[in-house]
Design an enzyme around this catalytic site. Sequence first.
Site, short mmCIF file in Angstrom:
data_model
loop_
_atom_site.label_atom_id
_atom_site.label_comp_id
_atom_site.label_asym_id
_atom_site.label_seq_id
_atom_site.Cartn_x
_atom_site.Cartn_y
_atom_site.Cartn_z
N GLY A 10 -16.68 -2.67 0.00
CA GLY A 10 -15.71 -2.79 0.90
C GLY A 10 -16.09 -2.97 2.11
O GLY A 10 -15.59 -2.26 3.58
N GLY A 13 -13.89 -4.10 5.48
CA GLY A 13 -13.29 -3.51 6.21
C GLY A 13 -13.50 -2.81 7.80
O GLY A 13 -14.32 -2.95 8.23
N GLN A 14 -12.50 -2.00 8.01
CA GLN A 14 -12.89 -1.36 9.37
C GLN A 14 -14.08 -0.63 9.36
O GLN A 14 -14.78 -0.83 10.52
CB GLN A 14 -11.67 -0.45 9.78
CG GLN A 14 -11.68 -0.01 11.25
CD GLN A 14 -10.72 1.12 11.59
OE1 GLN A 14 -9.95 1.80 10.77
NE2 GLN A 14 -10.59 1.49 12.82
N ASP A 36 -17.31 -7.27 -1.02
CA ASP A 36 -15.80 -7.05 -0.89
C ASP A 36 -14.86 -7.91 -1.92
O ASP A 36 -15.52 -8.82 -2.02
CB ASP A 36 -15.36 -7.21 0.70
CG ASP A 36 -14.14 -6.41 1.14
OD1 ASP A 36 -12.99 -6.96 0.38
OD2 ASP A 36 -14.28 -5.45 1.91
N ARG A 38 -12.11 -9.25 -0.35
CA ARG A 38 -11.69 -10.34 0.67
C ARG A 38 -12.98 -11.00 0.89
O ARG A 38 -14.22 -10.65 0.88
CB ARG A 38 -10.97 -9.94 1.48
CG ARG A 38 -11.32 -8.78 2.43
CD ARG A 38 -10.47 -8.45 3.69
NE ARG A 38 -10.51 -7.22 3.90
CZ ARG A 38 -10.13 -6.74 5.20
NH1 ARG A 38 -9.64 -7.60 6.07
NH2 ARG A 38 -10.31 -5.63 5.52
N ASP A 54 -14.98 -7.45 -7.12
CA ASP A 54 -13.84 -6.57 -7.34
C ASP A 54 -14.41 -5.16 -7.89
O ASP A 54 -14.87 -5.16 -9.03
CB ASP A 54 -12.81 -7.16 -8.29
CG ASP A 54 -11.54 -6.14 -8.58
OD1 ASP A 54 -11.65 -5.03 -8.12
OD2 ASP A 54 -10.69 -6.52 -8.92
N TYR A 144 -2.28 8.99 -1.03
CA TYR A 144 -3.63 8.78 -0.61
C TYR A 144 -4.42 10.13 -0.56
O TYR A 144 -5.49 10.16 -0.93
CB TYR A 144 -3.44 7.97 0.74
CG TYR A 144 -4.90 8.09 1.79
CD1 TYR A 144 -5.67 7.25 1.28
CD2 TYR A 144 -5.00 8.56 2.78
CE1 TYR A 144 -6.98 7.03 2.09
CE2 TYR A 144 -5.90 8.65 3.60
CZ TYR A 144 -7.04 7.85 2.95
OH TYR A 144 -7.99 7.53 3.81
N LYS A 148 -7.78 11.28 -2.41
CA LYS A 148 -8.84 11.85 -1.86
C LYS A 148 -9.14 13.24 -2.35
O LYS A 148 -10.45 13.51 -2.57
CB LYS A 148 -8.55 11.85 -0.33
CG LYS A 148 -8.38 10.39 0.18
CD LYS A 148 -9.86 9.56 0.01
CE LYS A 148 -9.73 8.35 0.75
NZ LYS A 148 -11.08 7.32 0.66
#
Length: 313
Positions: A10, A13-14, A36, A38, A54, A144, A148
């Site tokens: 990931g 990402g941010q 990632d 993407r 993935d 979500y 978590k």
Amino acid sequence: MVKEKVLVIGASGQIGVELTLALRRIYGNANVVASDLREENQLLKGTGPYVSMDVMNKEMLHVQVIRQGITQIYLLAAILSATGEKNPNLAWHLNMQSLLNVLDIAREEKIHKVYWPSSIAVFGPTSPKNDCPQRTIIEPTTVYGISKYAGEFWCNYYFQRYGVDVRSLRYPGLISYKSAPGGGTTDYAVEIYHEALEEKQYTCFLKEDTYLPMMYMPDAIRATIELMESPVEKVSVRTSYNLSALSFSPKEIAAEIKTHIPEFSISYAPDYRQQIADSWPASIDDSVARSDWGWKPEFDLARMTKDMLDNLK
Ligand code: NAD
Ligand code: SER
């Protein structure tokens, strides 16, 4: 000293972009593999190895871990709160299965350390609203938050049962200028800076008096690295640590921005994300993280705002 080889899942990402760059400064560019679903983020290009992957494909993940000689895994792939409410099945599936894939492979391959972030979203409307403590009533109402909270117990299970050294932080809403946020309820606190500079106006999807726990990205990256570098005996929480820095409302962040951009104005058009925000605490008590491994935030609202605006300009 054992040579570490780190995999970040990931990474585009941010958080992933900034965490990957920080880990590359510590372990050396070649020793931190970014991955990632993407494409590779522009800021990562040319700074070290990148693998398109993935995390739901467990076999491919396993092959990469063996082939690259991975010793630490940072799992950041997830669907966040607002996007999760639009597709609960997908959010549950990705958020749970990605973690189970990583934990299984970590156990099999004797990975030294795993990092997996949780969130303030584990807390629900029955948790204390202010200074929400580490251990309290936890009844999340978003998919979500449920994913978590379940994930926290899987981390604890793999640590207790198999000795997997997995560590976790309950991040507040994170504010950053390098990479865009990915579908959270706290994203307004990033959008507002962009719109203030570009349009001098922002329409907020939360009400003006909605207080939420927040943190500037440099503090979040430092917290992550400090937790991961702490000696094992200092890590007493094996579900996930409360972590805190700021608590402010849209009205307060707008007032702070106005001290730099006097013509800036804000209006409010609350949408479905208001209900999510209302279910979360306004502030978090992170005294356990402070006493266990010495956590202390550096950025307040004024310092963060100045830094955000200076960098976005
Ligand atoms: P993000 O959405 O910006 O990044 C997630 C990345 O995961 C994306 O680049 C996405 O392409 C990638 N990804 C999605 N599915 C994937 C898959 N199947 N395989 C591989 N990669 C995949 O999210 P973020 O804000 O960087 O959050 C990272 C982690 O931190 C998440 O677990 C999130 O729940 C947690 N967290 C974030 C915040 C925040 O404010 N940003 C707060 C609390 C917790
Ligand atoms: N920033 C995240 C969200 O709003 C909190 O986990 O979803």
